[in-house]
Enzyme design. Sequence first.
Site, PDB file in Angstrom:
ATOM      1  CB  SER A  93      -0.946   0.060   1.251  1.00  0.00           C
ATOM      2  OG  SER A  93      -2.028   0.911   1.023  1.00  0.00           O
ATOM      3  CG  ASP A 137      -2.561  -0.324  -2.514  1.00  0.00           C
ATOM      4  OD1 ASP A 137      -2.464   0.888  -2.095  1.00  0.00           O
ATOM      5  OD2 ASP A 137      -3.291  -1.144  -1.765  1.00  0.00           O
ATOM      6  CG  ASP A 177      -5.713   1.136  -0.685  1.00  0.00           C
ATOM      7  OD1 ASP A 177      -4.900   1.934  -0.783  1.00  0.00           O
ATOM      8  OD2 ASP A 177      -5.779   0.319   0.553  1.00  0.00           O
ATOM      9  CG  ASP A 226      -2.575   4.340  -1.213  1.00  0.00           C
ATOM     10  OD1 ASP A 226      -3.392   4.175  -2.233  1.00  0.00           O
ATOM     11  OD2 ASP A 226      -2.690   3.453  -0.376  1.00  0.00           O
TER      12      ASP A 226
END
Length: 448
Positions: free
Chosen positions: A92, A232, A234, A230
């Site tokens: 992440s 990834d 999410d 960020d």
Amino acid sequence: MFGTSGIRGEFGADVTAALALRVGRAVASEGSGRVVVGRDPRRTGPLLVDAVTAGLRECGANVVTVGEVPTPTVARAVEWYDADAGVAVTASHNPPADNGLKLWSADGSAVVGEEQAAVADRLERDAYDLAAWDGVGSVQSASAARRRHVSAVVDAVAVDPPPSVVVDVGNGSGRLTATALRRLGCEVQTLNAVPDGEFPSRPSEPTAEHCRRLCRVVAESDADLGVAHDGDADRMRAVTETGRFVPGDVLLALFARDEAAVGDRVAVPIDASMVVRDELASVGADTTFTRVGDGHVAARTREPDVVFGGEPSGAWIWPSLARCPDGVLAAAKVAALVADHGSLDALVDDVAAVPIRRDTVRTDARRAVVERVRSLVADRYERVTTVDGVRVDAADGWFLVRASGTEEVVRVTAEARDGDRMQSLFETARTLVTTAADAVGAETDAAG
């Protein structure tokens, strides 16, 4: 092993190919016959994908690989490909040296609770149901997952008139956001859009400090807003048309107020600002507190009157559309807010801010320190909540002490409607943590 957001840590020390293999075995042994696997752009991602895929197949699961995609693409693809689970290889917003594995349930929510405990138990016992040589699983590639994600967002959100948006991808997987916004009619400029797991342009976490360039570009252009992801994608954070970074609690309040109606509830973690409750009260709705972590927030959204969930860190969940934090969807939603109301600056100014402070105290014994704080406050305060760490509520504010699920730190939060009172509560909480840390350290030294 599992923190607030799956397994995460330094590659080669905390996270290895051997661990990924075991996780794959455990997930398949828990009955997942078909599993979606994807990753963010980190350099170590491909080999961890290979390892977790091997573990899944060893125990008979068929694997659908979706490549380098946002984590919410993996979560959504569980349903699209009729799978039982998903595994996202990602750390992440962590630094480039880290990596991790985040598990997804059949309904597209993060694995928590008993489901997570069952996987953890198998890992601890090394107990797996290996298939016979002629029963190992297959692997197939699903290249359409990206397109399906974009289409799902475009079909779910109306943006009229479409604003001009600057998208800071942060060298992560979130370039789908630009595609989705363009299909919604927005004029889009991108920053740091080339995927690079070393995150050369800025640190992966989209904080106010890390998004200074985005703020400057938006302020100096004709853009109506900016969004940042960020690694990834999410998470999603927003910037107003004048280049102001929107505080996470304020954005949570805006999304919650827009989604909720009379009698509805919104799921928020125990460290969320009272601003959210204030804004919901204006529309006849209320909050429901959860443990910190998007999986816990998502779990609460299964209750029928919970219409939205979010965390100030940038995770936003619309359960009628998806039970995962989806930065691509969130970017479209904030663009829709601007389209409906005309100015993100005006929306932010409409939220009455409450003084809040968040900080961390580094310690190698974070859980022991929080337990010691719990004992220190037990007889000192009347309103103590221990659903996640130790929260103390006073008549005019509150403070929270909790162990991080991803770092060797204790997180300290305090809030009050008066700034001086907030600072007093914060200092009280921080003193409790340092006192507890000294005591735990002395006990450790004596035992050694």
